[in-house]
Design a protein around this motif. Structure first.
Motif, short mmCIF file in Angstrom:
data_model
loop_
_atom_site.label_atom_id
_atom_site.label_comp_id
_atom_site.label_asym_id
_atom_site.label_seq_id
_atom_site.Cartn_x
_atom_site.Cartn_y
_atom_site.Cartn_z
N LYS A 119 18.79 27.78 14.73
CA LYS A 119 18.15 27.30 13.42
C LYS A 119 18.30 25.83 13.15
O LYS A 119 17.66 24.89 13.22
N GLU A 120 19.85 25.45 13.46
CA GLU A 120 20.36 24.09 13.22
C GLU A 120 20.26 23.32 14.56
O GLU A 120 19.62 22.19 14.32
N GLN A 121 20.01 24.16 15.51
CA GLN A 121 19.48 23.29 16.82
C GLN A 121 18.26 22.92 16.79
O GLN A 121 17.89 21.89 17.43
N LYS A 122 17.31 23.83 16.36
CA LYS A 122 16.06 23.31 16.18
C LYS A 122 15.87 22.13 15.48
O LYS A 122 15.05 21.15 15.58
N ALA A 123 16.55 22.06 14.27
CA ALA A 123 16.28 21.01 13.31
C ALA A 123 16.82 19.79 13.75
O ALA A 123 16.50 18.62 13.65
N LEU A 124 18.02 20.00 14.69
CA LEU A 124 18.60 18.74 15.35
C LEU A 124 17.47 18.10 16.37
O LEU A 124 17.45 16.89 16.32
N TRP A 125 17.07 18.83 17.01
CA TRP A 125 16.34 18.66 18.19
C TRP A 125 15.12 17.94 17.85
O TRP A 125 14.45 16.87 18.25
N GLU A 126 14.50 18.47 16.62
CA GLU A 126 13.64 17.84 15.96
C GLU A 126 13.59 16.58 15.72
O GLU A 126 12.82 15.55 15.41
N ARG A 127 14.87 16.32 14.83
CA ARG A 127 15.16 14.91 14.24
C ARG A 127 15.27 13.88 15.46
O ARG A 127 14.81 12.70 15.43
N TYR A 128 15.30 14.42 16.75
CA TYR A 128 15.54 13.54 18.00
C TYR A 128 14.07 13.56 18.66
O TYR A 128 14.11 13.11 20.05
N GLY A 129 13.01 14.12 18.08
CA GLY A 129 11.63 14.18 18.69
C GLY A 129 11.07 15.05 19.41
O GLY A 129 10.12 15.16 19.94
N ASN A 130 11.90 16.38 19.55
CA ASN A 130 11.35 17.23 20.33
C ASN A 130 10.75 18.24 19.41
O ASN A 130 11.10 18.76 18.44
N ASP A 131 9.38 18.07 19.55
CA ASP A 131 8.35 18.95 18.60
C ASP A 131 7.82 20.09 19.28
O ASP A 131 6.69 20.77 19.06
N GLN A 132 8.49 20.80 20.23
CA GLN A 132 7.81 21.77 21.03
C GLN A 132 8.85 23.11 20.83
O GLN A 132 9.09 23.75 22.00
N LEU A 133 9.46 23.39 19.77
CA LEU A 133 10.34 24.30 19.66
C LEU A 133 9.82 25.38 18.87
O LEU A 133 9.07 25.20 17.90
N GLU A 134 10.10 26.59 19.13
CA GLU A 134 9.47 27.95 18.44
C GLU A 134 10.49 28.75 18.22
O GLU A 134 11.20 29.33 19.16
N LEU A 135 10.78 29.06 16.86
CA LEU A 135 11.86 30.07 16.32
C LEU A 135 11.23 31.51 16.84
O LEU A 135 10.04 31.85 16.22
N LEU A 136 12.02 32.22 17.36
CA LEU A 136 11.63 33.80 17.63
C LEU A 136 12.36 34.85 16.77
O LEU A 136 13.73 34.91 17.01
N ASN A 137 11.81 35.47 16.10
CA ASN A 137 12.57 36.64 15.46
C ASN A 137 12.80 37.87 16.26
O ASN A 137 12.40 37.68 17.25
N GLU A 138 13.21 38.81 15.63
CA GLU A 138 13.60 39.86 16.83
C GLU A 138 12.35 40.43 17.40
O GLU A 138 12.44 40.88 18.26
N ASP A 139 11.39 40.65 16.50
CA ASP A 139 10.11 41.14 17.12
C ASP A 139 9.58 40.28 18.05
O ASP A 139 9.02 40.67 19.16
N ALA A 140 9.66 38.87 17.92
CA ALA A 140 8.90 37.95 18.67
C ALA A 140 9.80 38.15 19.89
O ALA A 140 9.13 37.94 20.98
N ILE A 141 11.07 38.04 20.07
CA ILE A 141 11.69 37.83 21.18
C ILE A 141 11.55 39.02 22.11
O ILE A 141 11.62 39.02 23.28
N ARG A 142 11.13 40.10 21.52
CA ARG A 142 11.00 41.38 22.37
C ARG A 142 9.83 41.36 23.16
O ARG A 142 9.48 41.96 24.10
N GLU A 143 9.05 40.32 22.38
CA GLU A 143 7.47 40.33 23.19
C GLU A 143 7.93 39.47 24.39
O GLU A 143 7.02 39.45 25.48
N HIS A 144 8.92 38.62 24.30
CA HIS A 144 9.00 37.50 25.51
C HIS A 144 9.93 38.16 26.67
O HIS A 144 10.05 37.77 27.62
N ILE A 145 10.92 39.08 26.09
CA ILE A 145 11.87 39.69 27.03
C ILE A 145 12.01 41.21 26.68
O ILE A 145 12.31 41.68 25.62
#
Length: 432
Positions: free
Chosen positions: A140-166
Protein backbone atom coordinates in the motif's frame (compact mmCIF):
# COMPACT_ATOMS: atom_id res chain seq x y z
CA UNK A 1 39.19 -21.34 -31.95
CA UNK A 2 36.71 -23.05 -29.64
CA UNK A 3 33.68 -20.85 -29.06
CA UNK A 4 32.02 -20.30 -25.68
CA UNK A 5 28.47 -21.70 -25.59
CA UNK A 6 25.55 -20.20 -23.72
CA UNK A 7 24.48 -21.98 -20.56
CA UNK A 8 21.95 -24.76 -21.16
CA UNK A 9 18.86 -22.65 -20.48
CA UNK A 10 15.36 -22.44 -21.88
CA UNK A 11 16.34 -19.06 -23.30
CA UNK A 12 19.35 -20.38 -25.19
CA UNK A 13 17.29 -23.27 -26.56
CA UNK A 14 14.61 -20.87 -27.87
CA UNK A 15 16.86 -18.02 -29.00
CA UNK A 16 15.80 -16.42 -32.28
CA UNK A 17 19.37 -16.07 -33.45
CA UNK A 18 22.25 -18.42 -32.72
CA UNK A 19 25.04 -17.14 -34.99
CA UNK A 20 28.44 -16.23 -33.54
CA UNK A 21 30.22 -12.91 -33.84
CA UNK A 22 33.96 -13.17 -34.52
CA UNK A 23 36.63 -12.61 -31.88
CA UNK A 24 38.80 -9.49 -32.06
CA UNK A 25 42.01 -10.29 -33.99
CA UNK A 26 43.39 -6.86 -34.89
CA UNK A 27 44.22 -3.43 -33.53
CA UNK A 28 41.30 -1.02 -33.99
CA UNK A 29 40.56 2.61 -33.20
CA UNK A 30 37.08 3.88 -32.33
CA UNK A 31 35.25 6.64 -30.53
CA UNK A 32 33.71 4.40 -27.87
CA UNK A 33 34.59 0.92 -26.65
CA UNK A 34 32.25 -1.01 -24.36
CA UNK A 35 33.23 -4.08 -22.34
CA UNK A 36 30.26 -6.41 -21.95
CA UNK A 37 27.46 -7.34 -24.36
CA UNK A 38 24.68 -7.60 -21.81
CA UNK A 39 21.83 -5.16 -21.29
CA UNK A 40 24.05 -2.35 -19.95
CA UNK A 41 26.56 -2.61 -22.77
CA UNK A 42 24.13 -3.16 -25.63
CA UNK A 43 21.65 -0.54 -24.39
CA UNK A 44 24.47 2.01 -24.18
CA UNK A 45 25.83 0.95 -27.57
CA UNK A 46 22.46 1.28 -29.28
CA UNK A 47 21.74 4.73 -27.81
CA UNK A 48 25.21 5.90 -28.86
CA UNK A 49 24.96 4.44 -32.37
CA UNK A 50 21.61 6.18 -32.82
CA UNK A 51 23.41 9.42 -31.96
CA UNK A 52 25.98 8.77 -34.70
CA UNK A 53 28.95 7.54 -32.64
CA UNK A 54 31.32 4.83 -33.79
CA UNK A 55 31.05 2.09 -31.15
CA UNK A 56 32.71 -1.30 -30.64
CA UNK A 57 31.51 -3.82 -28.04
CA UNK A 58 33.81 -6.51 -26.66
CA UNK A 59 32.25 -9.59 -25.06
CA UNK A 60 34.27 -12.24 -23.23
CA UNK A 61 31.76 -14.96 -24.12
CA UNK A 62 28.48 -14.51 -26.03
CA UNK A 63 25.93 -11.69 -26.30
CA UNK A 64 23.70 -12.02 -23.23
CA UNK A 65 25.93 -14.71 -21.72
CA UNK A 66 25.57 -13.40 -18.16
CA UNK A 67 22.57 -12.19 -16.17
CA UNK A 68 21.05 -10.40 -19.18
CA UNK A 69 20.40 -13.70 -20.95
CA UNK A 70 19.61 -15.84 -17.89
CA UNK A 71 17.30 -13.79 -15.65
CA UNK A 72 13.62 -14.20 -14.84
CA UNK A 73 12.62 -11.91 -17.68
CA UNK A 74 10.54 -9.57 -15.53
CA UNK A 75 10.21 -5.84 -16.16
CA UNK A 76 10.10 -4.53 -12.59
CA UNK A 77 10.03 -0.78 -12.10
CA UNK A 78 12.18 1.31 -9.75
CA UNK A 79 15.32 -0.06 -8.07
CA UNK A 80 16.31 -2.83 -5.68
CA UNK A 81 16.00 -0.23 -2.90
CA UNK A 82 12.99 1.93 -3.54
CA UNK A 83 12.72 5.71 -3.87
CA UNK A 84 11.80 6.27 -0.22
CA UNK A 85 15.05 4.62 0.90
CA UNK A 86 17.00 6.93 -1.41
CA UNK A 87 15.11 9.94 -0.06
CA UNK A 88 15.78 8.92 3.55
CA UNK A 89 19.48 8.17 3.03
CA UNK A 90 20.47 10.81 0.47
CA UNK A 91 17.93 13.61 0.81
CA UNK A 92 14.85 14.71 -1.08
CA UNK A 93 16.72 16.27 -4.03
CA UNK A 94 18.58 13.10 -4.97
CA UNK A 95 15.52 11.02 -4.14
CA UNK A 96 13.44 13.11 -6.52
CA UNK A 97 16.07 12.94 -9.25
CA UNK A 98 16.18 9.14 -9.16
CA UNK A 99 12.44 8.86 -8.54
CA UNK A 100 11.76 10.79 -11.72
CA UNK A 101 13.72 8.13 -13.63
CA UNK A 102 12.29 5.09 -11.82
CA UNK A 103 9.81 4.13 -14.53
CA UNK A 104 11.80 5.14 -17.61
CA UNK A 105 13.62 1.85 -18.19
CA UNK A 106 10.46 -0.12 -18.92
CA UNK A 107 9.34 2.54 -21.39
CA UNK A 108 12.70 2.33 -23.17
CA UNK A 109 12.30 -1.44 -23.51
CA UNK A 110 8.84 -1.09 -25.01
CA UNK A 111 10.13 1.60 -27.39
CA UNK A 112 12.98 -0.67 -28.50
CA UNK A 113 10.65 -3.60 -29.10
CA UNK A 114 8.35 -1.48 -31.26
CA UNK A 115 10.98 0.53 -33.11
CA UNK A 116 13.14 -2.45 -34.08
CA UNK A 117 10.37 -5.06 -34.26
CA UNK A 118 12.04 -7.29 -31.67
CA UNK A 119 10.31 -10.65 -31.13
CA UNK A 120 10.87 -11.30 -27.40
CA UNK A 121 7.48 -12.47 -26.08
CA UNK A 122 6.63 -9.17 -24.39
CA UNK A 123 3.53 -9.31 -22.21
CA UNK A 124 2.39 -6.53 -19.89
CA UNK A 125 1.62 -6.71 -16.18
CA UNK A 126 3.55 -7.75 -13.08
CA UNK A 127 2.27 -8.71 -9.62
CA UNK A 128 3.97 -8.24 -6.25
CA UNK A 129 2.47 -10.90 -3.96
CA UNK A 130 2.21 -10.50 -0.17
CA UNK A 131 2.32 -13.39 2.29
CA UNK A 132 1.20 -11.43 5.36
CA UNK A 133 -0.33 -8.18 6.57
CA UNK A 134 3.05 -6.51 7.03
CA UNK A 135 3.98 -7.09 3.40
CA UNK A 136 0.53 -6.05 2.19
CA UNK A 137 0.75 -2.78 4.14
CA UNK A 138 4.17 -2.18 2.56
CA UNK A 139 2.58 -2.65 -0.88
CA UNK A 140 0.00 0.00 0.00
CA UNK A 141 2.85 2.35 0.86
CA UNK A 142 4.66 1.41 -2.36
CA UNK A 143 1.54 2.20 -4.39
CA UNK A 144 1.30 5.66 -2.81
CA UNK A 145 5.03 6.26 -3.35
CA UNK A 146 5.01 5.23 -6.99
CA UNK A 147 1.86 7.25 -7.70
CA UNK A 148 3.64 10.27 -6.24
CA UNK A 149 6.26 9.80 -8.97
CA UNK A 150 3.75 9.40 -11.77
CA UNK A 151 2.94 5.69 -12.02
CA UNK A 152 -0.85 5.67 -12.38
CA UNK A 153 -1.08 2.06 -13.56
CA UNK A 154 -1.20 0.35 -10.15
CA UNK A 155 -3.99 -1.84 -8.82
CA UNK A 156 -4.18 -3.13 -5.26
CA UNK A 157 -5.41 -6.73 -5.02
CA UNK A 158 -7.16 -8.06 -1.92
CA UNK A 159 -7.15 -11.76 -1.02
CA UNK A 160 -10.06 -12.64 -3.29
CA UNK A 161 -8.68 -10.61 -6.19
CA UNK A 162 -5.18 -12.09 -6.08
CA UNK A 163 -6.63 -15.61 -6.21
CA UNK A 164 -8.28 -14.62 -9.46
CA UNK A 165 -4.82 -13.81 -10.80
CA UNK A 166 -2.74 -16.64 -9.26
CA UNK A 167 -4.01 -20.19 -8.61
CA UNK A 168 -2.56 -20.51 -5.11
CA UNK A 169 -3.76 -19.82 -1.57
CA UNK A 170 -0.33 -18.63 -0.33
CA UNK A 171 -0.96 -14.90 -0.64
CA UNK A 172 -3.21 -12.53 1.26
CA UNK A 173 -3.00 -9.75 -1.30
CA UNK A 174 -0.84 -8.06 -3.88
CA UNK A 175 -0.09 -5.10 -6.12
CA UNK A 176 -0.53 -5.30 -9.88
CA UNK A 177 1.66 -2.93 -11.90
CA UNK A 178 0.18 -2.74 -15.38
CA UNK A 179 3.34 -0.92 -16.55
CA UNK A 180 5.45 -3.93 -15.57
CA UNK A 181 5.60 -7.09 -17.62
CA UNK A 182 7.82 -9.87 -18.88
CA UNK A 183 9.97 -10.77 -21.86
CA UNK A 184 12.33 -13.43 -23.22
CA UNK A 185 15.47 -11.59 -22.06
CA UNK A 186 17.99 -13.27 -24.34
CA UNK A 187 15.89 -12.54 -27.40
CA UNK A 188 15.54 -8.93 -26.26
CA UNK A 189 19.29 -8.37 -25.95
CA UNK A 190 19.93 -10.23 -29.22
CA UNK A 191 17.36 -8.05 -30.95
CA UNK A 192 18.92 -4.90 -29.55
CA UNK A 193 22.37 -6.12 -30.61
CA UNK A 194 21.11 -6.67 -34.16
CA UNK A 195 19.63 -3.15 -34.13
CA UNK A 196 23.00 -1.76 -33.00
CA UNK A 197 24.80 -3.64 -35.79
CA UNK A 198 22.28 -2.36 -38.34
CA UNK A 199 23.50 1.15 -37.47
CA UNK A 200 27.13 0.25 -38.12
CA UNK A 201 28.12 -0.98 -34.66
CA UNK A 202 30.56 -3.86 -34.18
CA UNK A 203 30.44 -6.67 -31.62
CA UNK A 204 33.28 -9.09 -31.00
CA UNK A 205 32.59 -12.23 -28.98
CA UNK A 206 35.06 -14.53 -27.20
CA UNK A 207 37.22 -11.43 -26.72
CA UNK A 208 38.21 -11.32 -23.07
CA UNK A 209 39.96 -8.12 -22.09
CA UNK A 210 43.16 -8.97 -20.24
CA UNK A 211 44.58 -5.48 -19.73
CA UNK A 212 43.43 -1.86 -19.66
CA UNK A 213 45.83 1.04 -20.21
CA UNK A 214 44.02 4.03 -18.71
CA UNK A 215 46.41 6.59 -20.24
CA UNK A 216 44.98 9.28 -18.00
CA UNK A 217 48.25 11.23 -17.98
CA UNK A 218 48.81 11.13 -21.74
CA UNK A 219 47.62 13.69 -24.31
CA UNK A 220 43.99 12.97 -25.16
CA UNK A 221 43.68 10.51 -22.27
CA UNK A 222 42.62 7.82 -24.76
CA UNK A 223 42.24 4.41 -23.07
CA UNK A 224 43.48 1.22 -24.72
CA UNK A 225 42.22 -2.28 -24.02
CA UNK A 226 43.96 -5.53 -24.94
CA UNK A 227 42.59 -8.99 -25.67
CA UNK A 228 44.70 -12.07 -26.41
CA UNK A 229 44.56 -11.38 -30.14
CA UNK A 230 43.88 -7.68 -30.53
CA UNK A 231 43.47 -4.23 -29.04
CA UNK A 232 41.18 -1.22 -29.22
CA UNK A 233 42.10 2.43 -28.64
CA UNK A 234 39.14 4.69 -27.95
CA UNK A 235 38.04 8.16 -26.88
CA UNK A 236 35.76 6.73 -24.18
CA UNK A 237 35.62 3.35 -22.48
CA UNK A 238 32.56 1.93 -20.69
CA UNK A 239 32.99 -0.98 -18.27
CA UNK A 240 29.75 -2.94 -18.30
CA UNK A 241 30.69 -6.51 -17.37
CA UNK A 242 28.87 -6.55 -14.02
CA UNK A 243 29.23 -9.91 -12.21
CA UNK A 244 31.40 -11.26 -15.03
CA UNK A 245 34.16 -8.63 -14.88
CA UNK A 246 36.28 -10.78 -12.56
CA UNK A 247 39.23 -8.93 -11.07
CA UNK A 248 39.98 -6.82 -14.14
CA UNK A 249 39.26 -3.59 -12.25
CA UNK A 250 40.01 -4.15 -8.55
CA UNK A 251 38.41 -0.93 -7.29
CA UNK A 252 35.08 -2.03 -8.78
CA UNK A 253 35.17 -5.62 -7.53
CA UNK A 254 36.13 -4.46 -4.03
CA UNK A 255 32.70 -2.90 -3.43
CA UNK A 256 30.45 -5.48 -5.05
CA UNK A 257 29.78 -9.21 -4.82
CA UNK A 258 28.56 -11.76 -7.39
CA UNK A 259 25.47 -13.66 -6.28
CA UNK A 260 23.81 -16.62 -7.95
CA UNK A 261 20.14 -17.19 -8.62
CA UNK A 262 18.52 -20.29 -10.08
CA UNK A 263 15.65 -20.93 -12.50
CA UNK A 264 13.82 -23.97 -13.81
CA UNK A 265 11.41 -24.35 -16.68
CA UNK A 266 8.87 -27.14 -16.68
CA UNK A 267 7.84 -29.39 -19.47
CA UNK A 268 5.19 -27.94 -21.79
CA UNK A 269 1.90 -27.95 -19.89
CA UNK A 270 -1.44 -28.48 -21.55
CA UNK A 271 -2.97 -25.14 -22.36
CA UNK A 272 -5.77 -25.33 -19.82
CA UNK A 273 -3.35 -26.10 -16.98
CA UNK A 274 -0.97 -23.34 -18.01
CA UNK A 275 -3.77 -20.78 -18.26
CA UNK A 276 -5.20 -21.82 -14.91
CA UNK A 277 -1.97 -21.02 -13.04
CA UNK A 278 -1.85 -17.30 -13.91
CA UNK A 279 -5.06 -16.70 -15.88
CA UNK A 280 -4.23 -13.19 -17.12
CA UNK A 281 -0.65 -14.02 -18.03
CA UNK A 282 1.14 -11.61 -15.70
CA UNK A 283 4.49 -12.32 -14.08
CA UNK A 284 4.74 -12.64 -10.30
CA UNK A 285 7.32 -11.99 -7.62
CA UNK A 286 6.69 -12.35 -3.92
CA UNK A 287 7.63 -9.81 -1.25
CA UNK A 288 10.15 -11.87 0.71
CA UNK A 289 13.74 -10.67 1.11
CA UNK A 290 14.93 -13.77 -0.78
CA UNK A 291 12.05 -13.79 -3.19
CA UNK A 292 10.57 -16.26 -5.67
CA UNK A 293 9.53 -15.13 -9.15
CA UNK A 294 7.67 -16.92 -11.91
CA UNK A 295 5.57 -16.67 -15.05
CA UNK A 296 4.15 -18.80 -17.85
CA UNK A 297 6.10 -18.75 -21.12
CA UNK A 298 4.64 -18.33 -24.58
CA UNK A 299 4.80 -22.11 -25.16
CA UNK A 300 2.95 -22.89 -21.89
CA UNK A 301 5.79 -23.78 -19.54
CA UNK A 302 6.06 -22.50 -15.99
CA UNK A 303 9.34 -20.63 -15.53
CA UNK A 304 10.14 -20.44 -11.82
CA UNK A 305 13.17 -19.00 -10.04
CA UNK A 306 14.37 -17.85 -6.69
CA UNK A 307 16.88 -18.02 -3.91
CA UNK A 308 20.34 -16.52 -3.70
CA UNK A 309 23.77 -18.11 -3.43
CA UNK A 310 26.08 -15.46 -2.02
CA UNK A 311 29.43 -15.33 -3.74
CA UNK A 312 27.97 -16.71 -6.96
CA UNK A 313 27.65 -20.18 -8.42
CA UNK A 314 24.93 -22.79 -8.12
CA UNK A 315 23.79 -25.29 -5.48
CA UNK A 316 24.53 -28.98 -6.00
CA UNK A 317 21.08 -29.54 -7.53
CA UNK A 318 19.19 -26.59 -8.99
CA UNK A 319 16.15 -28.81 -9.55
CA UNK A 320 15.99 -29.85 -5.91
CA UNK A 321 16.70 -26.29 -4.76
CA UNK A 322 13.76 -24.82 -6.69
CA UNK A 323 11.25 -27.70 -6.71
CA UNK A 324 10.19 -27.26 -3.09
CA UNK A 325 9.39 -23.59 -3.69
CA UNK A 326 7.49 -24.27 -6.91
CA UNK A 327 5.40 -27.11 -5.48
CA UNK A 328 4.57 -25.11 -2.37
CA UNK A 329 3.21 -22.34 -4.58
CA UNK A 330 1.50 -24.69 -7.04
CA UNK A 331 0.87 -28.06 -5.34
CA UNK A 332 -1.19 -29.01 -8.39
CA UNK A 333 2.14 -29.33 -10.26
CA UNK A 334 3.69 -31.80 -7.80
CA UNK A 335 6.10 -34.07 -9.66
CA UNK A 336 6.08 -31.99 -12.85
CA UNK A 337 9.08 -32.61 -15.10
CA UNK A 338 11.71 -29.92 -15.48
CA UNK A 339 13.10 -29.59 -19.00
CA UNK A 340 15.62 -26.87 -18.15
CA UNK A 341 17.45 -25.80 -15.01
CA UNK A 342 20.17 -23.17 -14.91
CA UNK A 343 21.80 -20.54 -12.77
CA UNK A 344 23.59 -17.28 -13.29
CA UNK A 345 25.24 -14.51 -11.34
CA UNK A 346 24.08 -10.97 -10.74
CA UNK A 347 26.13 -8.29 -8.99
CA UNK A 348 25.10 -7.21 -5.51
CA UNK A 349 26.11 -3.94 -3.85
CA UNK A 350 26.06 -3.21 -0.15
CA UNK A 351 23.44 -0.48 -0.60
CA UNK A 352 21.48 -2.56 -3.16
CA UNK A 353 21.65 0.50 -5.42
CA UNK A 354 23.43 0.68 -8.80
CA UNK A 355 27.02 1.85 -9.01
CA UNK A 356 27.68 4.38 -11.78
CA UNK A 357 30.69 6.61 -12.10
CA UNK A 358 34.06 7.41 -13.68
CA UNK A 359 37.50 5.93 -13.12
CA UNK A 360 39.05 8.72 -15.18
CA UNK A 361 37.72 11.51 -17.39
CA UNK A 362 37.36 8.99 -20.24
CA UNK A 363 36.54 5.70 -18.46
CA UNK A 364 33.00 5.12 -17.21
CA UNK A 365 31.46 2.19 -15.36
CA UNK A 366 27.94 0.96 -14.62
CA UNK A 367 27.22 -2.10 -12.51
CA UNK A 368 25.57 -3.57 -9.42
CA UNK A 369 21.83 -3.61 -10.10
CA UNK A 370 21.40 -6.09 -7.25
CA UNK A 371 18.86 -8.34 -8.95
CA UNK A 372 16.83 -5.48 -10.37
CA UNK A 373 18.60 -4.89 -13.64
CA UNK A 374 16.30 -5.52 -16.59
CA UNK A 375 14.73 -2.06 -16.60
CA UNK A 376 17.53 -0.15 -14.86
CA UNK A 377 20.17 -1.25 -17.39
CA UNK A 378 18.08 0.20 -20.19
CA UNK A 379 17.81 3.50 -18.36
CA UNK A 380 21.56 3.48 -17.71
CA UNK A 381 22.31 2.97 -21.39
CA UNK A 382 20.43 6.17 -22.14
CA UNK A 383 22.24 8.02 -19.33
CA UNK A 384 25.66 6.92 -20.61
CA UNK A 385 24.80 8.24 -24.07
CA UNK A 386 23.55 11.52 -22.61
CA UNK A 387 26.79 11.91 -20.66
CA UNK A 388 29.06 11.32 -23.62
CA UNK A 389 26.97 13.82 -25.59
CA UNK A 390 27.72 16.38 -22.87
CA UNK A 391 24.65 16.16 -20.65
CA UNK A 392 25.82 14.36 -17.52
CA UNK A 393 23.29 15.62 -14.97
CA UNK A 394 21.20 12.45 -14.75
CA UNK A 395 24.22 10.12 -14.81
CA UNK A 396 25.78 12.19 -12.04
CA UNK A 397 22.68 11.76 -9.88
CA UNK A 398 23.44 8.04 -9.78
CA UNK A 399 27.15 8.71 -9.42
CA UNK A 400 26.37 10.66 -6.23
CA UNK A 401 25.26 7.43 -4.51
CA UNK A 402 28.00 6.24 -2.15
CA UNK A 403 29.64 2.88 -2.81
CA UNK A 404 30.12 0.97 0.42
CA UNK A 405 32.38 -2.05 1.02
CA UNK A 406 30.78 -5.21 2.41
CA UNK A 407 31.45 -5.90 6.11
CA UNK A 408 34.39 -8.24 6.57
CA UNK A 409 36.06 -7.37 3.29
CA UNK A 410 36.45 -9.82 0.41
CA UNK A 411 37.26 -12.73 2.73
CA UNK A 412 34.22 -12.52 5.00
CA UNK A 413 31.62 -10.72 2.88
CA UNK A 414 29.86 -13.97 1.89
CA UNK A 415 29.22 -15.35 5.41
CA UNK A 416 28.37 -11.92 6.81
CA UNK A 417 25.88 -11.25 4.02
CA UNK A 418 24.39 -14.74 4.39
CA UNK A 419 23.85 -14.10 8.11
CA UNK A 420 22.05 -10.87 7.29
CA UNK A 421 19.90 -12.63 4.70
CA UNK A 422 19.02 -15.33 7.24
CA UNK A 423 17.85 -12.63 9.64
CA UNK A 424 15.61 -10.99 7.05
CA UNK A 425 14.35 -14.38 5.90
CA UNK A 426 13.34 -15.16 9.49
CA UNK A 427 11.48 -11.83 9.68
CA UNK A 428 9.62 -12.77 6.47
CA UNK A 429 8.54 -16.10 7.95
CA UNK A 430 7.39 -14.47 11.17
CA UNK A 431 5.69 -11.58 9.35
CA UNK A 432 7.51 -8.92 11.36
Amino acid sequence: MKRTPHTNSYYAATANQKSDRPPLTEALDTQICILGAGFTGISSALHLAEAGYKVIVLEAARIGFGASGRNGGQLVNSYSRDIDTIENNYGSDLGSALGNMAFEGGNIIRERIEKYNIDCDYKEGGIFAAFNDKQFNELKEQKALWERYGNDQLELLNEDAIREHIATDRYIGGLLDHSGGHIHPLNLVLGEAAAFESLGGQIFEDSTVIKIDRNEHTPGKRPKVFTEQGSITCDYLLLAGNAYMGGLVPELSAKSMPCGTQIVTTEVLDESTARSLIPKGHCVEDCNFKLDYYRVTRDNRLLYGGGVTYGGGDPASIEQFVRGHLEKTFPQLKGVRFDYAWGGDFLLTMSRLPQLGRLTDTIYYAQGYSGHGVTTTHLVGKLVAETIKGHAERFDSFAALKHYPFPGGRMFRVPYTAIGAFYYGLRDKLGI
